[in-house]
Design a protein around this motif. Structure first.
Motif, short mmCIF file in Angstrom:
data_model
loop_
_atom_site.label_atom_id
_atom_site.label_comp_id
_atom_site.label_asym_id
_atom_site.label_seq_id
_atom_site.Cartn_x
_atom_site.Cartn_y
_atom_site.Cartn_z
N GLN A 5 20.84 86.01 60.16
CA GLN A 5 20.41 87.34 59.75
C GLN A 5 19.04 87.30 59.07
O GLN A 5 18.22 88.20 59.28
N ASP A 6 18.80 86.27 58.28
CA ASP A 6 17.49 86.13 57.65
C ASP A 6 16.40 86.00 58.71
O ASP A 6 15.32 86.59 58.60
N GLY A 7 16.68 85.20 59.75
CA GLY A 7 15.71 85.04 60.82
C GLY A 7 15.48 86.31 61.60
O GLY A 7 14.34 86.65 61.94
N THR A 8 16.56 87.05 61.87
CA THR A 8 16.44 88.32 62.60
C THR A 8 15.66 89.33 61.78
O THR A 8 14.78 90.03 62.30
N ARG A 9 15.97 89.41 60.50
CA ARG A 9 15.26 90.35 59.62
C ARG A 9 13.76 90.05 59.59
O ARG A 9 12.93 90.94 59.76
N ALA A 10 13.42 88.79 59.40
CA ALA A 10 12.01 88.41 59.33
C ALA A 10 11.30 88.68 60.65
O ALA A 10 10.15 89.15 60.66
N ALA A 11 11.97 88.41 61.77
CA ALA A 11 11.34 88.62 63.08
C ALA A 11 11.03 90.09 63.31
O ALA A 11 9.94 90.44 63.78
N TYR A 12 11.97 90.96 62.98
CA TYR A 12 11.74 92.39 63.20
C TYR A 12 10.79 92.99 62.16
O TYR A 12 10.02 93.92 62.47
N ASP A 13 10.82 92.46 60.95
CA ASP A 13 9.85 92.92 59.95
C ASP A 13 8.42 92.70 60.43
O ASP A 13 7.52 93.47 60.11
N GLY A 14 8.23 91.63 61.21
CA GLY A 14 6.88 91.27 61.63
C GLY A 14 6.33 92.01 62.82
O GLY A 14 5.15 91.85 63.15
N ILE A 15 7.15 92.84 63.48
CA ILE A 15 6.68 93.51 64.70
C ILE A 15 6.94 95.01 64.68
O ILE A 15 7.03 95.64 65.73
N VAL A 16 7.05 95.60 63.51
CA VAL A 16 7.48 96.99 63.40
C VAL A 16 6.61 97.93 64.21
O VAL A 16 7.11 98.72 65.03
N GLU A 17 5.31 97.89 64.00
CA GLU A 17 4.44 98.88 64.65
C GLU A 17 4.42 98.67 66.17
O GLU A 17 4.47 99.65 66.94
N LEU A 18 4.38 97.43 66.62
CA LEU A 18 4.42 97.16 68.05
C LEU A 18 5.74 97.62 68.65
O LEU A 18 5.76 98.27 69.70
N TYR A 19 6.84 97.29 67.99
CA TYR A 19 8.16 97.67 68.49
C TYR A 19 8.28 99.19 68.58
O TYR A 19 8.76 99.73 69.58
N ALA A 20 7.84 99.87 67.53
CA ALA A 20 7.93 101.33 67.53
C ALA A 20 7.11 101.94 68.65
O ALA A 20 7.54 102.89 69.32
N PHE A 74 22.53 109.39 60.64
CA PHE A 74 21.72 108.61 59.71
C PHE A 74 21.55 107.21 60.28
O PHE A 74 22.36 106.74 61.09
N GLY A 75 20.47 106.54 59.88
CA GLY A 75 20.14 105.24 60.44
C GLY A 75 20.33 104.11 59.45
O GLY A 75 20.06 104.27 58.26
N LEU A 76 20.80 102.97 59.97
CA LEU A 76 20.98 101.77 59.18
C LEU A 76 20.33 100.61 59.90
O LEU A 76 20.43 100.49 61.12
N ASP A 77 19.66 99.74 59.15
CA ASP A 77 19.03 98.58 59.79
C ASP A 77 18.90 97.45 58.78
O ASP A 77 18.73 97.68 57.57
N LEU A 78 18.95 96.23 59.33
CA LEU A 78 18.80 95.02 58.52
C LEU A 78 17.38 94.85 58.01
O LEU A 78 17.16 94.25 56.95
N SER A 79 16.41 95.38 58.75
CA SER A 79 15.00 95.16 58.46
C SER A 79 14.44 96.23 57.51
O SER A 79 14.37 97.40 57.87
N PRO A 80 14.02 95.86 56.31
CA PRO A 80 13.43 96.85 55.40
C PRO A 80 12.16 97.46 55.95
O PRO A 80 11.87 98.64 55.70
N ALA A 81 11.38 96.70 56.71
CA ALA A 81 10.16 97.25 57.28
C ALA A 81 10.47 98.31 58.34
O ALA A 81 9.77 99.33 58.45
N MET A 82 11.52 98.09 59.12
CA MET A 82 11.95 99.11 60.09
C MET A 82 12.41 100.37 59.37
O MET A 82 12.09 101.50 59.79
N ILE A 83 13.15 100.20 58.29
CA ILE A 83 13.62 101.36 57.53
C ILE A 83 12.44 102.13 56.94
O ILE A 83 12.40 103.38 56.99
N ASP A 84 11.46 101.43 56.42
CA ASP A 84 10.27 102.10 55.88
C ASP A 84 9.57 102.91 56.97
O ASP A 84 9.16 104.06 56.74
#
Length: 211
Positions: A5-20, A74-84
């Motif tokens: 989960q730590d690895g998944t969180r960090a990976a998605y935190d790093g690509i928020v704008e591209l992913y969106a 409502f939305g839930l996600d492991l990634s704080p950057a995605m939530i922001d």
């Protein structure tokens, strides 16, 4: 569990704008997925309990779609950057940081849960507990729509997802796990892949059997 989960969180935190930017309008070119989400929303409305979690919501585009389809989403996600990002993109909606294995809701209170390719990074040995948590949160008759990559073989297949390692599943095996968690699969859609990976895209609808 914490390590992956730590690895998944960090990976998605790093690509928020591209992913969106890549996924915000992707359903416009995915008629099967769009149809299943629309059907899911109609069935949830039919239960009379509109409260719906978009579990693994990412940038929030599907949470907004569920809201537009008449659900109290409502939305839930492991990634704080995605939530922001989701909060900025959809300020009228609620988004919270949370793990799918520990949903911040009381037992039996949700009319629906959408898990749109958000379980794919969960190792096979941990998936039963994750599904049991979804069953715990659903009200009797509540609906779960889970989408994932499907394989034709007998076992889950680990592959190198573009963000972080993921798993594809035999549809029957996944359906059996839903049943074991106390959910009743009643509809499925399996179709040609929307990507170069070659896996089929699978969508399973299940209903809570909670008393």
């Amino acid at each position: 569990m914490a390590e992956h989960q730590d690895g998944t969180r960090a990976a998605y935190d790093g690509i928020v704008e591209l992913y969106a930017s890549l996924f915000a309008g992707r359903l416009e070119t995915q008629p099967f997925a769009r149809a299943m989400i629309t059907t899911f929303a109609e069935l949830v409305r039919g239960t009379g309990n509109l409260r719906t979690a978009d579990a693994g919501c990412g940038p929030g585009h599907l949470t907004a779609m569920l809201h537009d389809l008449g659900l109290d989403a409502f939305g839930l996600d492991l990634s704080p950057a995605m939530i922001d990002h989701a909060r900025r993109a959809h300020p009228a909606l609620r988004f919270d940081e949370a793990r799918m294995e520990a949903l911040p809701v009381e037992d039996g209170t949700l009319g629906g849960i959408l898990a749109h390719y958000s379980m794919i990074h969960t190792p096979p040995g941990e998936l039963p507990a994750l599904l049991a948590e979804q069953a715990r949160a659903l009200a009797p008759g509540g609906l779960l729509l889970v989408s994932f990559f499907a394989t034709g073989g007998p076992e889950p297949v680990r592959f190198d997802h573009k963000v972080t390692p993921a798993y594809s599943w035999p549809v029957d095996r996944f359906a059996d796990l839903l049943t074991a968690a106390g959910l009743a699969p009643f509809a499925q859609l399996l179709h040609d892949p929307a990507s170069e990976r070659g896996f089929l895209d699978a969508h399973l609808l299940a209903r809570s059997l909670a008393p």
